[in-house]
Design a protein around this motif. Structure first.
Motif, PDB file in Angstrom:
ATOM      1  N   CYS A 139       1.815 -14.127  -1.605  1.00  0.00           N
ATOM      2  CA  CYS A 139       2.465 -12.984  -1.192  1.00  0.00           C
ATOM      3  C   CYS A 139       2.040 -11.497  -1.723  1.00  0.00           C
ATOM      4  CB  CYS A 139       3.924 -13.304  -2.247  1.00  0.00           C
ATOM      5  SG  CYS A 139       4.700 -14.318  -0.700  1.00  0.00           S
ATOM      6  N   ALA A 140       1.230 -12.136  -1.698  1.00  0.00           N
ATOM      7  CA  ALA A 140       0.833 -10.244  -2.560  1.00  0.00           C
ATOM      8  C   ALA A 140       0.733  -9.473  -1.593  1.00  0.00           C
ATOM      9  CB  ALA A 140      -0.006 -10.805  -3.762  1.00  0.00           C
ATOM     10  N   SER A 141       0.333 -10.100  -0.224  1.00  0.00           N
ATOM     11  CA  SER A 141      -0.148  -8.676   0.785  1.00  0.00           C
ATOM     12  C   SER A 141       1.126  -7.987   1.739  1.00  0.00           C
ATOM     13  CB  SER A 141      -0.742  -9.902   1.404  1.00  0.00           C
ATOM     14  OG  SER A 141      -0.005 -10.363   2.410  1.00  0.00           O
ATOM     15  N   VAL A 142       2.331  -8.577   1.064  1.00  0.00           N
ATOM     16  CA  VAL A 142       3.187  -7.594   1.353  1.00  0.00           C
ATOM     17  C   VAL A 142       3.892  -7.036   0.458  1.00  0.00           C
ATOM     18  CG1 VAL A 142       5.217  -8.119   2.894  1.00  0.00           C
ATOM     19  CG2 VAL A 142       3.431  -9.653   3.341  1.00  0.00           C
ATOM     20  N   LEU A 143       3.694  -7.189  -0.973  1.00  0.00           N
ATOM     21  CA  LEU A 143       4.304  -6.937  -2.187  1.00  0.00           C
ATOM     22  C   LEU A 143       3.922  -5.551  -1.784  1.00  0.00           C
ATOM     23  CD1 LEU A 143       6.136  -7.267  -4.577  1.00  0.00           C
ATOM     24  CD2 LEU A 143       3.638  -7.682  -5.962  1.00  0.00           C
ATOM     25  N   GLY A 144       2.899  -4.264  -1.756  1.00  0.00           N
ATOM     26  CA  GLY A 144       2.988  -3.612  -1.847  1.00  0.00           C
ATOM     27  C   GLY A 144       3.878  -2.337  -0.836  1.00  0.00           C
ATOM     28  N   ARG A 145       3.919  -2.871   0.430  1.00  0.00           N
ATOM     29  CA  ARG A 145       5.154  -2.768   1.499  1.00  0.00           C
ATOM     30  C   ARG A 145       6.605  -2.718   0.830  1.00  0.00           C
ATOM     31  NH1 ARG A 145       4.634  -4.775   7.539  1.00  0.00           N
ATOM     32  NH2 ARG A 145       3.154  -6.651   6.354  1.00  0.00           N
ATOM     33  N   ALA A 146       7.008  -3.495  -0.182  1.00  0.00           N
ATOM     34  CA  ALA A 146       8.176  -4.142  -0.419  1.00  0.00           C
ATOM     35  C   ALA A 146       8.321  -2.920  -1.506  1.00  0.00           C
ATOM     36  CB  ALA A 146       8.419  -5.205  -0.698  1.00  0.00           C
ATOM     37  N   GLN A 147       7.378  -2.545  -2.355  1.00  0.00           N
ATOM     38  CA  GLN A 147       6.809  -1.756  -3.269  1.00  0.00           C
ATOM     39  C   GLN A 147       7.317  -0.365  -2.725  1.00  0.00           C
ATOM     40  OE1 GLN A 147       3.921  -2.986  -5.818  1.00  0.00           O
ATOM     41  NE2 GLN A 147       4.923  -4.163  -7.400  1.00  0.00           N
ATOM     42  N   SER A 148       7.374   0.429  -1.882  1.00  0.00           N
ATOM     43  CA  SER A 148       6.922   1.180  -1.762  1.00  0.00           C
ATOM     44  C   SER A 148       8.235   1.731  -0.134  1.00  0.00           C
ATOM     45  CB  SER A 148       5.617   1.864  -0.527  1.00  0.00           C
ATOM     46  OG  SER A 148       5.874   0.430   0.629  1.00  0.00           O
ATOM     47  N   LEU A 149       9.342   0.730  -0.372  1.00  0.00           N
ATOM     48  CA  LEU A 149      10.636   0.886   0.416  1.00  0.00           C
ATOM     49  C   LEU A 149      11.923   1.761  -0.213  1.00  0.00           C
ATOM     50  CD1 LEU A 149      12.070  -0.844   2.670  1.00  0.00           C
ATOM     51  CD2 LEU A 149      13.341  -2.138   1.052  1.00  0.00           C
ATOM     52  N   GLU A 150      11.516   2.744   0.146  1.00  0.00           N
ATOM     53  CA  GLU A 150      12.567   3.951  -0.374  1.00  0.00           C
ATOM     54  C   GLU A 150      13.131   4.861   0.771  1.00  0.00           C
ATOM     55  OE1 GLU A 150       9.150   7.165  -1.337  1.00  0.00           O
ATOM     56  OE2 GLU A 150       9.980   5.627  -2.827  1.00  0.00           O
ATOM     57  N   LEU A 151      13.722   5.850   0.657  1.00  0.00           N
ATOM     58  CA  LEU A 151      14.753   6.316   2.062  1.00  0.00           C
ATOM     59  C   LEU A 151      13.154   7.417   1.598  1.00  0.00           C
ATOM     60  CD1 LEU A 151      18.222   7.145   0.183  1.00  0.00           C
ATOM     61  CD2 LEU A 151      17.163   5.812   2.507  1.00  0.00           C
ATOM     62  N   GLY A 152      13.685   8.695   3.174  1.00  0.00           N
ATOM     63  CA  GLY A 152      12.799   9.366   3.772  1.00  0.00           C
ATOM     64  C   GLY A 152      13.811  10.649   3.469  1.00  0.00           C
ATOM     65  N   ALA A 153      13.966  10.939   5.038  1.00  0.00           N
ATOM     66  CA  ALA A 153      14.936  12.560   4.762  1.00  0.00           C
ATOM     67  C   ALA A 153      15.542  12.006   4.866  1.00  0.00           C
ATOM     68  CB  ALA A 153      15.262  12.267   6.401  1.00  0.00           C
ATOM     69  N   ASP A 154      15.905  13.779   4.291  1.00  0.00           N
ATOM     70  CA  ASP A 154      16.872  14.280   2.818  1.00  0.00           C
ATOM     71  C   ASP A 154      17.542  15.034   3.441  1.00  0.00           C
ATOM     72  OD1 ASP A 154      18.394  14.422   0.874  1.00  0.00           O
ATOM     73  OD2 ASP A 154      17.427  15.254  -0.654  1.00  0.00           O
ATOM     74  N   TYR A 155      19.047  15.678   4.323  1.00  0.00           N
ATOM     75  CA  TYR A 155      19.290  15.979   4.998  1.00  0.00           C
ATOM     76  C   TYR A 155      20.576  17.085   4.140  1.00  0.00           C
ATOM     77  CZ  TYR A 155      17.610  14.313   8.703  1.00  0.00           C
ATOM     78  OH  TYR A 155      16.208  14.325  10.097  1.00  0.00           O
ATOM     79  N   SER A 156      20.440  17.258   2.799  1.00  0.00           N
ATOM     80  CA  SER A 156      21.266  18.029   2.077  1.00  0.00           C
ATOM     81  C   SER A 156      19.816  19.190   1.217  1.00  0.00           C
ATOM     82  CB  SER A 156      21.144  17.427   0.429  1.00  0.00           C
ATOM     83  OG  SER A 156      19.749  16.262  -0.099  1.00  0.00           O
TER      84      SER A 156
END
Length: 834
Positions: free
Chosen positions: A307-324
């Motif tokens: 599971c270590a190979s996927v851990l990096g992508r899971a940790q970077s899971l965050e929102l992108g565009a902020d229309y405020s």
């Protein structure tokens, strides 16, 4: 300040466009009504009393006519005897015979020759008869010589040539005599007919002038017909020339109205979408943080295999565009709130309808002036009638008519006498020409029989009946020539004296105008024959001048003596009749281009739209934010990775938790993320439209406002210009119709109805009939007959001398039974029987 600046710029642009329109009016150089006026057709009203011009007809006998005229010019070389004619016309008793003989010297010499011929030839004939009674003339040759054959052939050739000349001359005499007879009757009949036609021509001048004036109905009907279509043609021309500009302005206005409505729609979408995206982001942010925490904890579990190979992508899971963070458009929407306050579609429809109704509006506004112009045409008919009412000729042509009637009555007896004399001449000429043909027949028969007899005679002294018959035929021809020669010479001289004097005294001086000069010279004619007074010519004119003026096409009023001068050109000036017509058309004005394209509310809507700040929004920020995804890490990719790890686990609990987390990520993607992505796509369409419109908004709105104002200002001005132009074209067209009529009136009065050209034509016709059609063949007749007559002398000589050659020669004694032989028989000696 921004609003006032925009208004100032728009007015400045409109002023520039209006100035350009005034300096470059549309279609000022062309007439749009129709092609130039057509050619009017008028009725020929005077053809039945026209004097046709006669001309010399070329003939195969023209060389003979020319030869005869040259001979007469040699015989009579004296000019016109003005003194002798003056004395003969004014005081006939004062004319001396010596004067006549002196002038007619050539004819006197010819008369002496004719008298000598008349006496000498019959005397010679009587002498010949006496000699024949003494058996001396026309007998036989006394001796045979070797040169007799040559002499005989020479005499045969000379007699044949003489007979050929006589035959040619008698044929010409026959032809010219018949031509004189054929021309005499119509020529004599043309004299009273021409005088009668001239009198009718002069008497019918008033009726002819009235008929010419009545032809004004042709241009009047044409002008009235054109008036019926003038107003609609003007309206259509205004509409046609201005529709491109008007339709372009309306289309531009429709585009700006569409921009306003579309921009307002997209701004509302943009504001609403940004609000929805901002709210959805806050909700998505909480769910995404919880999902990241659980997935990272699961992947950190020691029981999770690979599971270590996927851990990096899971940790970077965050929102992108902020229309405020994007700019707000609330202020723009507040400015545009309640727009559009006016109905642009209805405004454009009304403007288009008003412009398209210009042809009907022109018909309505020009109805009164059209009616006034029709009434003016009725008044113009009365003005044209003044041409006939003021024409001066009827009071001054009576002397001319009376003179022509008197000439017609007095000419009848003389013409009948001439006709009777011509009948006698034709009969005498035909009889004498037939006798000449008989003489020629005797010559031909005699020469044929004599030559045949000579060919059959073996001995010159032998008697041969055909040769004797040939000799007798020749003597019969000689006798006929002696018997009728004096009648021939009398007919030749009589016709020569008449025809020669007509040619030299009348025709020659008629051609060179000497007769007119003689008539024009005061004192040459008696007062009773004063042509100027009898024809009522101008006092400063004469027959020659009147003839030249008539020949050149002048009118009767220009050669007759009138109490006051009459200038036809002054009466045929177009402004005299068309001035009021032109003035009514020139004074007419009508406002045909008052079209309201943009009302004040619509103008305020566009100005509000331009200053609303739509072009001040930073649409680039929207586009930059839209480049960012809703979630930085791809949820579908992470879910597929978790599903792959599930298959690799040996621990069932871990595998179940991985499957649940993958399912949760797919649910988040399909429910929340995809809906936000759809909103972003919708937002992108609005941002794209507004970003395209914003840079050109101010310029387009300003141009539309300026163009609309300019077109509204230009339409009445250019419509008035086109109206003036089309009315000017119509006026020029109708003036051309009227000018055609006036030109036709002047030409018809001068050349036909009231022309004095028929007088000159009648004089020229008289010369053609008398000189070319009668005198020329008449003179050719006596010339041809004279040639026959004078060639009878050598004919007689050659025939008498040839007669001896057709008879036997008296150098041997033969028993022929002729009175000129004495038969003598010598007895034959015979033997005696013993």
């Amino acid at each position: 300040p921004a609003s006032s600046l925009l208004t100032a710029e728009a007015m400045r642009a409109a002023g520039l466009l209006l100035a350009w329109a005034l300096l470059h009016p549309a279609g000022t150089q062309q007439c749009h009504l129709a092609s130039p006026g057509g050619v009017l057709r008028f009725t020929d009203t005077h053809a039945e009393i026209r004097v046709p011009a006669l001309h010399r007809v070329p003939s195969s006998l023209d060389p003979l006519y020319s030869l005869v005229r040259r001979c007469l010019d040699l015989i009579q070389q004296n000019p016109l005897p003005t003194e002798l004619l003056r004395a003969a016309l004014n005081d006939p008793g004062s004319v001396r015979t010596s004067q006549v003989v002196q002038y007619e010297l050539g004819y006197v010499v010819c008369a002496a020759v004719a008298l000598l011929f008349t006496v000498a030839v019959p005397v010679a004939g009587m002498c010949f008869c006496y000699c024949r009674s003494r058996r001396r003339c026309g007998g036989r040759l006394r001796a045979h010589r070797r040169s007799l054959g040559c002499r005989r052939h020479c005499l045969l050739a000379c007699l044949s040539l003489t007979s050929l000349v006589i035959l040619t001359s008698v044929i010409c005499a026959f032809v010219t005599s018949q031509r004189v007879k054929g021309q005499m009757e119509p020529g004599l009949g043309a004299v009273p007919a021409t005088l009668r036609t001239l009198r009718q021509h002069i008497d019918n001048v008033p009726q002819g002038v009235q008929m010419v004036v009545d032809q004004f109905e042709v241009p009047r009907q044409q002008i009235i017909s054109d008036l019926g279509g003038l107003s609609r043609s003007v309206g259509l021309s205004v509409h046609t020339q201005l529709k491109a500009m008007t339709y372009a302005a309306l289309a531009d206005l429709q585009d700006r109205a569409g921009d306003l409505q579309t921009s307002l729609h997209h701004l509302q979408i943009l504001d609403k979408t940004v609000r929805v995206l901002a709210s959805a982001r806050a909700e998505l942010e909480l769910a995404l943080q919880e999902r990241r925490r659980r997935v990272v904890a699961l992947l950190d579990d020691p029981r999770c295999t690979s599971c270590a190979s996927v851990l990096g992508r899971a940790q970077s899971l965050e929102l992108g565009a902020d229309y405020s963070k994007v700019p707000s458009v609330e202020k723009v929407l507040k400015v545009l709130a309640g727009l559009p306050r006016s109905d642009f579609a209805e405004m454009i429809r009304q403007g288009n309808g008003t412009f398209n109704s210009i042809p009907e509006l022109a018909v309505e506004r020009m109805a009164q002036v059209i009616q006034d112009l029709r009434e003016e045409m009725a008044l113009m008919t009365e003005k044209v009638q003044s041409i006939a009412n003021s024409f001066p000729l009827p009071d001054y042509t009576r002397p001319v008519s009376e003179a022509l009637e008197k000439a017609e009555d007095r000419s009848q007896p003389y013409l009948r006498e001439v006709q009777r004399f011509e009948q006698y001449r034709w009969i005498a000429g035909t009889v004498l020409c037939s006798i000449i043909l008989l003489i020629l027949a005797c010559n031909v028969t005699g020469m044929a029989l004599g030559a045949y007899g000579l060919s059959k005679r073996e001995d010159p002294s032998d008697y041969e009946c055909r040769g004797e018959a040939g000799a007798k035929f020749l003597l019969v021809g000689v006798g006929l020539a002696f018997l009728f020669s004096w009648l021939l010479i009398l007919l030749v001289f009589t016709t020569f004296l008449v025809g020669g004097n007509i040619q030299t005294l009348v025709c020659r001086n008629w051609v060179n105008q000497e007769i007119y000069k003689f008539i024009d010279t005061p004192g040459n004619l008696p007062p009773s024959m004063n042509v100027t007074r009898q024809l009522n010519l101008r006092r400063d004119s004469n027959l020659s001048a009147a003839y030249r003026e008539c020949k050149s096409g002048s009118g009767l009023w220009e050669v007759l003596q009138l109490d006051r001068s009459y200038d036809l050109d002054e009466h045929l000036k177009s402004p005299k009749y068309m001035a009021d017509f032109q003035k009514r058309l020139g004074d007419f004005t009508a406002r045909l281009g008052e079209v309201r394209l943009l009302h004040s509310e619509g103008r305020q809507d566009l100005e509000t739209f331009a200053r609303s700040g739509v072009d001040g929004v930073d649409y680039g920020r929207f586009q930059e934010e839209m480049k960012n995804p809703v979630v930085q890490t791809s949820l579908p990719a992470l879910a597929r990775s978790l599903e792959g790890l599930q298959k690799m686990q040996r621990n069932g609990t871990v595998a179940g938790r991985l499957a649940a987390e993958a399912q949760a990520l797919w649910q988040m993607q399909n429910s929340t993320v995809q809906s936000q992505e759809a909103l972003v796509a919708k937002l992108g369409e609005s941002v794209q439209f507004l970003s395209r419109l914003a840079p050109h908004l101010q310029e387009r709105v300003k141009t539309t406002l300026a163009t609309t104002a300019s077109v509204e200002a230009r339409l009445p001005v250019q419509a008035q210009q086109i109206l003036r132009q089309e009315i000017g074209c119509f006026t020029r067209k109708e003036l051309r119709y009227f000018a055609q009529y006036l030109n036709w009136v002047g030409q018809t009065l001068r050349e036909d109805v009231a022309s004095c050209q028929p007088l000159a034509t009648a004089l020229d016709n008289g010369r053609v009939i008398l000189c070319d059609r009668i005198a020329d063949p008449w003179n050719a007749f006596w010339f041809s007959l004279g040639c026959c007559t004078f060639f009878l002398i050598p004919n007689i000589i050659f025939a008498v001398r040839l007669t001896k050659h057709f008879r036997p020669i008296r150098n041997r004694l033969i028993s022929t039974g002729s009175e000129e032989t004495c038969p003598f028989h010598i007895p034959r000696v015979t033997a005696l029987k013993l």
